[in-house]
Motif scaffolding. Sequence first.
Motif, PDB file in Angstrom:
ATOM      1  N   PHE A 135      -5.982  16.487 -22.507  1.00 50.46           N
ATOM      2  CA  PHE A 135      -5.560  17.385 -21.432  1.00 50.46           C
ATOM      3  C   PHE A 135      -5.467  16.568 -20.137  1.00 50.46           C
ATOM      4  N   TRP A 136      -4.391  16.738 -19.422  1.00 50.17           N
ATOM      5  CA  TRP A 136      -4.231  16.035 -18.151  1.00 50.17           C
ATOM      6  C   TRP A 136      -3.412  16.895 -17.194  1.00 50.17           C
ATOM      7  N   ALA A 137      -3.569  16.599 -15.935  1.00 46.96           N
ATOM      8  CA  ALA A 137      -2.894  17.389 -14.904  1.00 46.96           C
ATOM      9  C   ALA A 137      -2.675  16.513 -13.676  1.00 46.96           C
ATOM     10  N   ASN A 138      -1.686  16.910 -12.877  1.00 43.74           N
ATOM     11  CA  ASN A 138      -1.424  16.249 -11.601  1.00 43.74           C
ATOM     12  C   ASN A 138      -1.199  17.320 -10.537  1.00 43.74           C
ATOM     13  N   LEU A 139      -0.503  16.974  -9.493  1.00 41.19           N
ATOM     14  CA  LEU A 139      -0.295  17.927  -8.405  1.00 41.19           C
ATOM     15  C   LEU A 139       0.792  18.939  -8.698  1.00 41.19           C
ATOM     16  N   TRP A 140       1.508  18.781  -9.824  1.00 38.14           N
ATOM     17  CA  TRP A 140       2.664  19.634 -10.066  1.00 38.14           C
ATOM     18  C   TRP A 140       2.577  20.419 -11.370  1.00 38.14           C
ATOM     19  N   LYS A 141       1.821  19.926 -12.334  1.00 38.08           N
ATOM     20  CA  LYS A 141       1.790  20.591 -13.638  1.00 38.08           C
ATOM     21  C   LYS A 141       0.516  20.218 -14.377  1.00 38.08           C
TER      22      LYS A 141
ATOM     23  N   GLY B 209       0.809  -1.208   0.000  1.00 38.15           N
ATOM     24  CA  GLY B 209       0.000   0.000   0.000  1.00 38.15           C
ATOM     25  C   GLY B 209       0.844   1.260   0.000  1.00 38.15           C
ATOM     26  N   TRP B 210       1.934   1.238   0.790  1.00 39.14           N
ATOM     27  CA  TRP B 210       2.823   2.404   0.823  1.00 39.14           C
ATOM     28  C   TRP B 210       3.485   2.643  -0.529  1.00 39.14           C
ATOM     29  N   VAL B 211       3.871   1.572  -1.217  1.00 40.37           N
ATOM     30  CA  VAL B 211       4.465   1.710  -2.547  1.00 40.37           C
ATOM     31  C   VAL B 211       3.453   2.304  -3.534  1.00 40.37           C
ATOM     32  N   LEU B 212       2.219   1.863  -3.465  1.00 45.00           N
ATOM     33  CA  LEU B 212       1.193   2.411  -4.357  1.00 45.00           C
ATOM     34  C   LEU B 212       0.930   3.884  -4.068  1.00 45.00           C
ATOM     35  N   VAL B 213       0.861   4.233  -2.789  1.00 42.75           N
ATOM     36  CA  VAL B 213       0.646   5.639  -2.437  1.00 42.75           C
ATOM     37  C   VAL B 213       1.817   6.497  -2.903  1.00 42.75           C
ATOM     38  N   SER B 214       3.029   5.980  -2.755  1.00 44.12           N
ATOM     39  CA  SER B 214       4.207   6.741  -3.189  1.00 44.12           C
ATOM     40  C   SER B 214       4.227   6.923  -4.704  1.00 44.12           C
ATOM     41  N   SER B 215       3.717   5.944  -5.437  1.00 45.64           N
ATOM     42  CA  SER B 215       3.737   6.032  -6.899  1.00 45.64           C
ATOM     43  C   SER B 215       2.732   7.043  -7.443  1.00 45.64           C
ATOM     44  N   THR B 216       1.784   7.481  -6.631  1.00 50.65           N
ATOM     45  CA  THR B 216       0.803   8.451  -7.133  1.00 50.65           C
ATOM     46  C   THR B 216       1.386   9.857  -7.282  1.00 50.65           C
ATOM     47  N   LEU B 217       2.422  10.186  -6.504  1.00 51.82           N
ATOM     48  CA  LEU B 217       2.971  11.540  -6.575  1.00 51.82           C
ATOM     49  C   LEU B 217       3.574  11.857  -7.947  1.00 51.82           C
ATOM     50  N   PRO B 218       4.394  10.988  -8.539  1.00 50.68           N
ATOM     51  CA  PRO B 218       4.905  11.317  -9.882  1.00 50.68           C
ATOM     52  C   PRO B 218       3.977  10.913 -11.029  1.00 50.68           C
ATOM     53  N   THR B 219       2.850  10.294 -10.728  1.00 53.51           N
ATOM     54  CA  THR B 219       1.944   9.874 -11.797  1.00 53.51           C
ATOM     55  C   THR B 219       1.321  11.097 -12.474  1.00 53.51           C
ATOM     56  N   ASP B 220       1.202  11.013 -13.801  1.00 46.85           N
ATOM     57  CA  ASP B 220       0.720  12.180 -14.559  1.00 46.85           C
ATOM     58  C   ASP B 220      -0.790  12.372 -14.465  1.00 46.85           C
TER      59      ASP B 220
ATOM     60  N   LEU C 276      -1.163  16.264   2.177  1.00 47.00           N
ATOM     61  CA  LEU C 276      -1.672  14.980   2.644  1.00 47.00           C
ATOM     62  C   LEU C 276      -0.919  13.807   2.025  1.00 47.00           C
ATOM     63  N   MET C 277      -0.625  13.882   0.734  1.00 47.11           N
ATOM     64  CA  MET C 277       0.057  12.774   0.080  1.00 47.11           C
ATOM     65  C   MET C 277       1.512  12.659   0.543  1.00 47.11           C
ATOM     66  N   ILE C 278       2.188  13.789   0.722  1.00 43.50           N
ATOM     67  CA  ILE C 278       3.567  13.739   1.225  1.00 43.50           C
ATOM     68  C   ILE C 278       3.581  13.215   2.659  1.00 43.50           C
ATOM     69  N   SER C 279       2.602  13.622   3.456  1.00 45.37           N
ATOM     70  CA  SER C 279       2.511  13.095   4.827  1.00 45.37           C
ATOM     71  C   SER C 279       2.257  11.600   4.827  1.00 45.37           C
ATOM     72  N   ALA C 280       1.423  11.130   3.905  1.00 47.29           N
ATOM     73  CA  ALA C 280       1.142   9.693   3.824  1.00 47.29           C
ATOM     74  C   ALA C 280       2.401   8.909   3.464  1.00 47.29           C
ATOM     75  N   VAL C 281       3.204   9.440   2.553  1.00 51.20           N
ATOM     76  CA  VAL C 281       4.439   8.744   2.168  1.00 51.20           C
ATOM     77  C   VAL C 281       5.425   8.711   3.336  1.00 51.20           C
TER      78      VAL C 281
ATOM     79  N   ALA D  18      -6.080   7.939 -13.406  1.00 49.38           N
ATOM     80  CA  ALA D  18      -5.643   6.656 -12.860  1.00 49.38           C
ATOM     81  C   ALA D  18      -4.958   6.808 -11.507  1.00 49.38           C
ATOM     82  N   ALA D  19      -4.323   7.949 -11.271  1.00 47.94           N
ATOM     83  CA  ALA D  19      -3.601   8.148 -10.004  1.00 47.94           C
ATOM     84  C   ALA D  19      -4.537   8.112  -8.806  1.00 47.94           C
TER      85      ALA D  19
END
Length: 228
Positions: A45-51, A17-28, A82-87, A160-161
């Motif tokens: 068109f797509w977006a994430n937490l960074w761009k 679960g931790w690996v899956l949560v960590s993989s969401t941060l760089p997911t597009d 929240l996501m950084i805290s979860a990781v 998908a993220a």
Amino acid sequence: MASTAAEIVAFLLTVCGWVLVSSTLPTDYWKVSTIDGTVITTATFWANLWKTCVTDSTGVSNCKDFPSMLALDGYIQACRGLMISAVCLGFFGSVFGLIGMKCTKVGGSDQTKAKIACLAGLIFILSGLCSMTGCSLYANRITSEFFDPSYIAQKYELGAALFIGWAGASLCIIGGSIFCFSIAENSKSPRRGYAYNGAASVMSSRTKVHSSVPDKTPPKHFDKNAYV
């Protein structure tokens, strides 16, 4: 043996679960939208937490990073935190869970290892709740804009993220709960009591010794005139 197997299963679930949560941060694809024009022209068109990006039919992507963290929408800042805290919580939970498991030889006594394992379970549950809250907050914003008839800007759908984050959060919560329940079952298991029979054995041995020693008192011989 059953508690050790439960701890191993819980550790595997939480780490996955931790690996899956960590993989969401760089997911597009946190949110995605597709515009179909002619057969040739298609834009995604797509977006994430960074761009935020756009990809044409030839596969060329044009991305634009968010200009300033202070100028971001509140929900994006909250999701980032929240996501950084979860990781981070998942990392510390993995370390504590590895130390607190019975099959490892670090962590001290059994009582100390049980406390560490219980702490790891609570940390994993908190990590899963942070991830679940962050993904749900982001999804709520997408759905509210999608079903708002007065919203005229570009509308997006769930990416998908978000589903990966929900799955990882669920595994963390389930594994952390198994950690806590396995420790609770161990503490409630009855202990065997051993009665001390030392005094009884000593007394019985003494009586056996006395009974085995023959009586050395001389027999009494009575004269024939004793009853006269």
